[in-house]
Write a protein that holds these residues in place. Sequence first.
Motif, mmCIF file in Angstrom:
data_model
loop_
_atom_site.group_PDB
_atom_site.id
_atom_site.type_symbol
_atom_site.label_atom_id
_atom_site.label_comp_id
_atom_site.label_asym_id
_atom_site.label_seq_id
_atom_site.Cartn_x
_atom_site.Cartn_y
_atom_site.Cartn_z
ATOM 1 N N ILE A 165 1.155 -1.288 -0.042
ATOM 2 C CA ILE A 165 0.008 0.033 0.076
ATOM 3 C C ILE A 165 0.950 1.178 -0.029
ATOM 4 C CG2 ILE A 165 -1.757 1.288 1.149
ATOM 5 C CD1 ILE A 165 -2.505 -1.545 0.342
ATOM 6 N N MET A 166 1.937 1.044 0.790
ATOM 7 C CA MET A 166 2.726 2.256 0.896
ATOM 8 C C MET A 166 3.209 3.218 -0.365
ATOM 9 S SD MET A 166 5.809 3.142 3.635
ATOM 10 C CE MET A 166 6.736 1.663 3.280
ATOM 11 N N HIS A 167 3.682 2.120 -1.176
ATOM 12 C CA HIS A 167 4.322 2.637 -2.350
ATOM 13 C C HIS A 167 3.413 2.874 -3.498
ATOM 14 C CE1 HIS A 167 7.751 0.816 -0.018
ATOM 15 N NE2 HIS A 167 8.273 1.837 -0.617
ATOM 16 N N THR A 192 5.493 -3.539 7.245
ATOM 17 C CA THR A 192 6.410 -2.415 6.488
ATOM 18 C C THR A 192 5.909 -2.020 5.340
ATOM 19 O OG1 THR A 192 7.042 -4.416 5.121
ATOM 20 C CG2 THR A 192 8.448 -3.896 7.096
ATOM 21 N N MET A 193 4.749 -2.254 4.856
ATOM 22 C CA MET A 193 4.242 -1.671 3.617
ATOM 23 C C MET A 193 3.129 -0.914 3.635
ATOM 24 S SD MET A 193 5.469 -4.572 0.799
ATOM 25 C CE MET A 193 6.999 -4.053 -0.332
ATOM 26 N N ILE A 194 2.499 -0.928 4.863
ATOM 27 C CA ILE A 194 1.179 -0.004 5.120
ATOM 28 C C ILE A 194 1.579 1.276 5.860
ATOM 29 C CG2 ILE A 194 -1.024 -0.140 6.193
ATOM 30 C CD1 ILE A 194 -1.215 -2.557 5.320
ATOM 31 N N GLY A 197 -1.285 5.676 9.778
ATOM 32 C CA GLY A 197 -2.254 6.705 9.832
ATOM 33 C C GLY A 197 -3.048 6.530 8.509
ATOM 34 N N ILE A 198 -2.881 5.409 7.860
ATOM 35 C CA ILE A 198 -3.646 5.598 6.642
ATOM 36 C C ILE A 198 -5.227 5.424 6.706
ATOM 37 C CG2 ILE A 198 -3.538 3.088 6.268
ATOM 38 C CD1 ILE A 198 -3.148 3.711 3.338
ATOM 39 N N GLU A 199 -5.590 4.986 8.078
ATOM 40 C CA GLU A 199 -7.179 4.854 8.417
ATOM 41 C C GLU A 199 -7.622 6.317 8.128
ATOM 42 O OE1 GLU A 199 -4.514 4.138 10.364
ATOM 43 O OE2 GLU A 199 -4.614 2.171 10.873
ATOM 44 N N ALA A 232 14.603 -4.830 1.960
ATOM 45 C CA ALA A 232 14.044 -5.546 3.223
ATOM 46 C C ALA A 232 12.737 -5.184 3.481
ATOM 47 C CB ALA A 232 15.240 -4.940 4.506
ATOM 48 N N PHE A 233 11.875 -4.585 2.526
ATOM 49 C CA PHE A 233 10.428 -4.461 2.945
ATOM 50 C C PHE A 233 9.790 -6.041 3.088
ATOM 51 C CE2 PHE A 233 10.902 -0.367 1.041
ATOM 52 C CZ PHE A 233 10.391 0.281 2.018
#
Lengths: 310, 310, 310
Positions: A165-167, A192-194, A197-199, A232-233
């Motif tokens: 989700i992050m990238h 590692t990929m969220i 605070g995305i909520e 390392a994600f």
Amino acid sequence: MRLKRKDLLTIEDLARDEIELILSTAESFKEVSEREIKKVPTLRGRTIVNLFYEPSTRTRTSFEIAAKRMSADAVNISVSTSSVVKGETIRDTAKNLEAMRPDCIVVRHAAAGVPLMLARNLNCPVINAGDGAHEHPSQALLDMLTVKTALGRLEGARLAVVGDIMHSRVARSNIYGFTRMGAEVTVAGPPTMIPPGIERMGCRVTHDVDAAIKDADVIMMLRIQLERQKDAFFPTAREYSGLYGLDEARLKRAKKDVLILHPGPINRGVEISSGVADGPYSLILNQVTNGVAVRMALFYLLLGGAKEAA
Amino acid sequence: MRLKRKDLLTIEDLARDEIELILSTAESFKEVSEREIKKVPTLRGRTIVNLFYEPSTRTRTSFEIAAKRMSADAVNISVSTSSVVKGETIRDTAKNLEAMRPDCIVVRHAAAGVPLMLARNLNCPVINAGDGAHEHPSQALLDMLTVKTALGRLEGARLAVVGDIMHSRVARSNIYGFTRMGAEVTVAGPPTMIPPGIERMGCRVTHDVDAAIKDADVIMMLRIQLERQKDAFFPTAREYSGLYGLDEARLKRAKKDVLILHPGPINRGVEISSGVADGPYSLILNQVTNGVAVRMALFYLLLGGAKEAA
Amino acid sequence: MRLKRKDLLTIEDLARDEIELILSTAESFKEVSEREIKKVPTLRGRTIVNLFYEPSTRTRTSFEIAAKRMSADAVNISVSTSSVVKGETIRDTAKNLEAMRPDCIVVRHAAAGVPLMLARNLNCPVINAGDGAHEHPSQALLDMLTVKTALGRLEGARLAVVGDIMHSRVARSNIYGFTRMGAEVTVAGPPTMIPPGIERMGCRVTHDVDAAIKDADVIMMLRIQLERQKDAFFPTAREYSGLYGLDEARLKRAKKDVLILHPGPINRGVEISSGVADGPYSLILNQVTNGVAVRMALFYLLLGGAKEAA
């Protein structure tokens, strides 16, 4: 009918009725691509520039085909072998292009915010074809069109977005779009990929893919960039696949007739198995077909048809 | 009139009457390129995708110009800077393109069999623009058109194909094509560059170029890939030229008015001397001109004209 | 109306009335790009090939847009990934292209004289889009159009050209063009970058930029190739900027309302400050707009319109 805005930069700042206008316009253009003569004269004599700072087959081709089916002239500029080498600023490149009087500039860039910067500096409409990890609005619009066509509605639909989700500019644009249209969005992926605070974007978060997909009407699998492994994600492609990938075994835990989306290009056997990607619930190719219609609609709504000019 | 097949993948599986239909259709399109306004409306509103996995100036340009002279929209995709990097399979790239509803995909790839694989997976027509050392059917068709125009016939014509037969998709397609049309084909070249058992394709074999060209009506010189020297296929360019190249001295041993073909790009002074390439018997540029007409014919015969649709 | 020549290779060999014809024709095409439907049917069915051996965003795009606004088909060939690798001569590449019956070939090459060589070998019109340090005639024509539009005349106008005169095809073409039209040209720059004997082209020479711009009606700043620093043509970008760059402080020593040109792409803060480039006297973007009109005029005057054909 026209959008009351000069540019299409993000889903974030689109109102619900604007999204509805784009989707209904796109629906009306879908049949053009199913005709023998796939062309309407609407944008004859207009010039659309595809300014791509990142390589892309599918998105550039989709915009180019959309332009040509509207009878516009499409000019492709793939930057990397050109003025960037010579040290010209992006703004200067765009101002120079604008001086040639294009009717629209479609821009993709690895840096978030470039389309906005160009839109503020140019008088002609700018369409964001993907900027860094920020937004990819035409992708979210085609995803919404695909779900709306298959499900009959977006309001109340339950969407699970699974992966990095992050990238993902695709994830961001879709979270904005689906929540705006009244759908419920759950994101799932490795911790590692969220992004924390995305909520606050209005979605729910889980790290358990099975929980995310359990009640979903639509599962959107995201592409994993295998090169992120070295940062390392995630540990290995195999482990990622086991924990976060969608295969036929996991699909059994979802609802019967759940719909499967993926923005492509897919990594078969990593985030999605071939059985699922090519299976009866996959709408992956419908997304691509709808992409041409959405881009035709965007050109129409931002540039205006010839009839309006009369 | 239409070909009763979806794709054009090889000369091997073309029947004689199919070749005749393509050549006669190409003949009728030749004059379009000689007009001041070089355009017929036949394929207006059709989308032709040139999907090239190998770099190519002339073949891609020839297909693009042919498409535009038929009033089709041409979309060029040069793959290497794009999704291949991202690890997408060729089949997925093609399925995605197909979902944008092109009317034809022209594909070139370094691996033999890619066009066939795509043709089996796609509903739209696929044209092989060269696949590895397998076939290059539109090249053989333009060669046959060139010989037929110059000689008045293919039946009974004697063709010598000289050079690196083993690695040449041009040679393979031409051997199939010319023998199918009743011509006699002799291949000649270094023993390291003639595949064992090639006689089974219906041609004669010799390692003596003088013997091969002695009674030939047509000599087709093949391009030698100079980089094969390091793989020990031939000792030096100079020696190759002396033994297997065509210069004015050797040409005197051929029949008066023998016709010279070469698929290009030529290595001047290696497989062919400038005197021969630019001389009165050279049809090298006629081949290029005929290439556009053949590709217009292929688009017409595979896609069907607008009149048929009515 | 047509130019009584097959090609446009240099400004050097253009007569004053030919330049006047091109400029007045370009003026009449300028309004096409300001229309909603930016297209005239004049060159429908013509094929224009852009054969670029050097990367270029703006010049190639300008020629492509000009071709499309005249309704011609534009085919772009960017050579470096293609036949050059395979060792084909430029002449052979061009002869092959010509055999596909284009109506015009636009060529850019790093070597001076390539367009002339092609023009002598081809029957179709050739336009020089920049050859080494020799000439860039369409750039000079758009510069003259820009000055003529802003100043109302070229006769008697005083032009200062500042920068790397030696390596600049833009400078050479403009010296020929402006002097031919009766303007007075002064060149200024570092002693290492002014070729000895350039006075014989009809211009004055100084190494003092302030002296050069003092009485100028028009200042044309040239792009400095920063990579020339390592060849010791100038010590540092900062020193170059101080001695030869144009900023607001230096501009005060010029006439009020002096016009500023730059062929682009600009190095902000090196040869020109952002304040000057974006300031009220800058015509840099007008140059780009005029470039499309000049190229439409060149296509029209070299290829002839459809009306003539009737």
